[in-house]
Design a protein around this motif. Structure first.
Motif, mmCIF file in Angstrom:
data_model
loop_
_atom_site.group_PDB
_atom_site.id
_atom_site.type_symbol
_atom_site.label_atom_id
_atom_site.label_comp_id
_atom_site.label_asym_id
_atom_site.label_seq_id
_atom_site.Cartn_x
_atom_site.Cartn_y
_atom_site.Cartn_z
ATOM 1 N N PRO A 291 0.809 -1.226 0.000
ATOM 2 C CA PRO A 291 0.000 0.000 0.000
ATOM 3 C C PRO A 291 0.842 1.276 0.000
ATOM 4 N N LEU A 292 2.001 1.242 0.660
ATOM 5 C CA LEU A 292 2.874 2.418 0.674
ATOM 6 C C LEU A 292 3.333 2.765 -0.746
ATOM 7 N N ILE A 293 3.705 1.747 -1.517
ATOM 8 C CA ILE A 293 4.107 1.977 -2.912
ATOM 9 C C ILE A 293 2.926 2.525 -3.714
ATOM 10 N N PRO A 309 3.657 6.161 -16.199
ATOM 11 C CA PRO A 309 4.436 5.204 -15.382
ATOM 12 C C PRO A 309 3.834 4.986 -13.997
ATOM 13 N N PHE A 310 3.338 6.058 -13.396
ATOM 14 C CA PHE A 310 2.767 5.944 -12.053
ATOM 15 C C PHE A 310 1.419 5.215 -12.088
ATOM 16 N N PHE A 311 0.643 5.434 -13.158
ATOM 17 C CA PHE A 311 -0.601 4.692 -13.337
ATOM 18 C C PHE A 311 -0.316 3.196 -13.415
ATOM 19 N N MET A 312 0.759 2.832 -14.129
ATOM 20 C CA MET A 312 1.118 1.420 -14.262
ATOM 21 C C MET A 312 1.477 0.802 -12.920
ATOM 22 N N VAL A 313 2.196 1.552 -12.084
ATOM 23 C CA VAL A 313 2.554 1.029 -10.761
ATOM 24 C C VAL A 313 1.300 0.847 -9.910
ATOM 25 N N VAL A 314 0.380 1.822 -9.971
ATOM 26 C CA VAL A 314 -0.891 1.697 -9.235
ATOM 27 C C VAL A 314 -1.616 0.420 -9.675
ATOM 28 N N ALA A 315 -1.656 0.158 -10.991
ATOM 29 C CA ALA A 315 -2.324 -1.036 -11.520
ATOM 30 C C ALA A 315 -1.647 -2.311 -11.025
ATOM 31 N N MET A 316 -0.313 -2.323 -10.993
ATOM 32 C CA MET A 316 0.419 -3.509 -10.540
ATOM 33 C C MET A 316 0.165 -3.791 -9.062
ATOM 34 N N ILE A 317 0.238 -2.751 -8.244
ATOM 35 C CA ILE A 317 0.022 -2.950 -6.805
ATOM 36 C C ILE A 317 -1.413 -3.359 -6.515
ATOM 37 N N SER A 381 -3.234 8.925 1.521
ATOM 38 C CA SER A 381 -2.176 9.064 2.536
ATOM 39 C C SER A 381 -2.752 9.003 3.940
ATOM 40 N N CYS A 382 -3.872 9.686 4.147
ATOM 41 C CA CYS A 382 -4.533 9.655 5.465
ATOM 42 C C CYS A 382 -4.999 8.249 5.803
#
Length: 395
Positions: A291-293, A309-317, A381-382
């Motif tokens: 979740p932190l990532i 790139p950040f959308f892809m990381v969200v999708a992977m996590i 974040s909260c």
């Protein structure tokens, strides 16, 4: 004549094919853009998504109980039938009212599948005394799910550049085939009795009450449901609204389909590695690190001009957390209540979407997508800080 063991093994294999069919939705990367093309504002689209999740919130647990009491196979087949009806309504939709009907039917279809499919797989493995393999099976299933999504997003995006209806009609044919295929499963035996009078209305209500009581007693199950589903809901907000963000930048439907497909492809790759990651880091560290990532990547989407790139990381996590979280929950709950409790988890997801999806759409409509993405990152974040405090309390 196949033995019950062979039938349960066949269920697992068939479920991989069914997962591919179920997520081969050519409309998945198009329906929000399609609604906008039909005159719906982002605020209206937010309310329509809210209607989907209000329906889910009301019907998740009852439909989960239907699967527990009347059969996972029956629930899944009815869900596919409603999915077919919903896409046909979408094809003819021209107004907010029509889109509302589409959302209600799509939600009921989702409800009937959300608990029943996972429960069917887990209880098939349980009959085979192989439930420890569930995280591996779920990882492969999620990988297939994402591969299907890759192909569907690319084909759907390509067809959508010519006509949205081409994609919707093709999708309806695939759903119709999945209805027939769903009938080939074998209902797994439930080794824990649910009671002689369970299929009466009183038994139906008791099933729901007992499942809620189990969640209330087990703080760990409650935490996993709250935390995992909320992170997944925030990830879904980014998935859907970033489509309109890219459309506003002048990207074509096919280009957007490629972006979404890239995220799904990477999500499918990492989903198969969750079992190894879970053994390496153990449950608590997985719930801290993944979740932190995800939250850090949401800030990347919010603040960076190149959001892909950040959308892809969200999708992977999202894919990894879905597999790990569901494995942790299933290990803690009994088969007689499995579909009901899994549906309760989906209900939590719907509750978060009801609250935040329309708010996000309103902010994007009246201010900007940039402010909306930042707002989502702040809320995520909260949530993370609160969840880490709760995780420390439950041990």
């Amino acid at each position: 004549m196949k033995t019950m063991t062979e039938l349960m093994e066949s269920n697992i294999k068939k479920n991989y094919v069914f997962s591919f069919l179920m997520n081969f939705r050519l409309s998945n990367g198009l329906w929000m853009i399609y609604m906008a093309s039909r005159g719906m504002s982002l605020t209206q689209i937010g309310f329509l998504e809210g209607i989907f999740h209000v329906t889910s919130l009301m019907m998740e647990v009852p439909t989960g109980s239907v699967a527990d009491l009347f059969g996972r196979k029956l629930s899944r087949s009815i869900g596919r039938c409603l999915s077919l009806v919903s896409i046909l309504v979408l094809i003819g939709a021209t107004s907010f009212f029509h889109f509302t009907i589409f959302m209600v039917l799509a939600a009921l279809s989702y409800n009937l599948e959300s608990g029943s499919g996972e429960a069917l797989v887990y209880d098939s493995l349980k009959y085979l005394k192989a439930e420890n393999n569930f995280i591996s099976v779920l990882g492969r299933q999620e990988a297939i799910f994402q591969v299907s999504s890759v192909v569907a997003l690319l084909i759907g995006g390509f067809l959508g550049t010519y006509s949205y209806h081409y994609a919707f009609w093709a999708s309806s044919g695939i759903i119709a085939f999945s209805v027939v295929y769903s009938l080939s499963f074998t209902e797994p035996p439930i080794l824990e009795s649910v009671g002689r009078n369970s299929k009466t209305f009183r038994g139906f209500l008791k099933q729901i009450v007992d499942s809620f009581s189990l969640i209330a007693r087990d703080r760990k199950v409650a935490f996993l449901i709250f935390f995992v589903q909320t992170i997944l809901a925030f990830s879904a907000c980014i998935f859907f609204y970033i489509q309109n963000y890219w459309k506003g930048l002048g990207r074509t439907e096919f280009q957007i389909g490629i972006y979404l497909a890239a995220g799904s492809f990477l999500a499918g790759l990492v989903a198969m590695k969750v079992q190894r990651l879970s053994h390496l880091l153990k449950e608590k560290k997985v719930l801290i690190i993944l979740p932190l990532i995800s939250v850090a990547s949401m800030w990347g989407v919010a603040l960076c001009s190149n959001k892909l790139p950040f959308f892809m990381v969200v999708a992977m996590i999202e894919a990894m957390l879905f597999v790990a979280g569901n494995d942790y929950i299933n290990k803690l709950i009994p088969s007689r209540s499995r579909a009901t409790i899994i549906s309760f988890a989906s209900m939590m997801y719907s509750l978060v979407m009801i609250i935040f999806f329309p708010i996000f759409g309103r902010i994007a409509d009246t201010i900007s997508f940039g402010v909306a993405f930042v707002s989502l990152a702040v809320m995520a974040s909260c949530l993370y800080v609160l969840s880490m405090y709760l995780l420390k309390k439950i041990g």
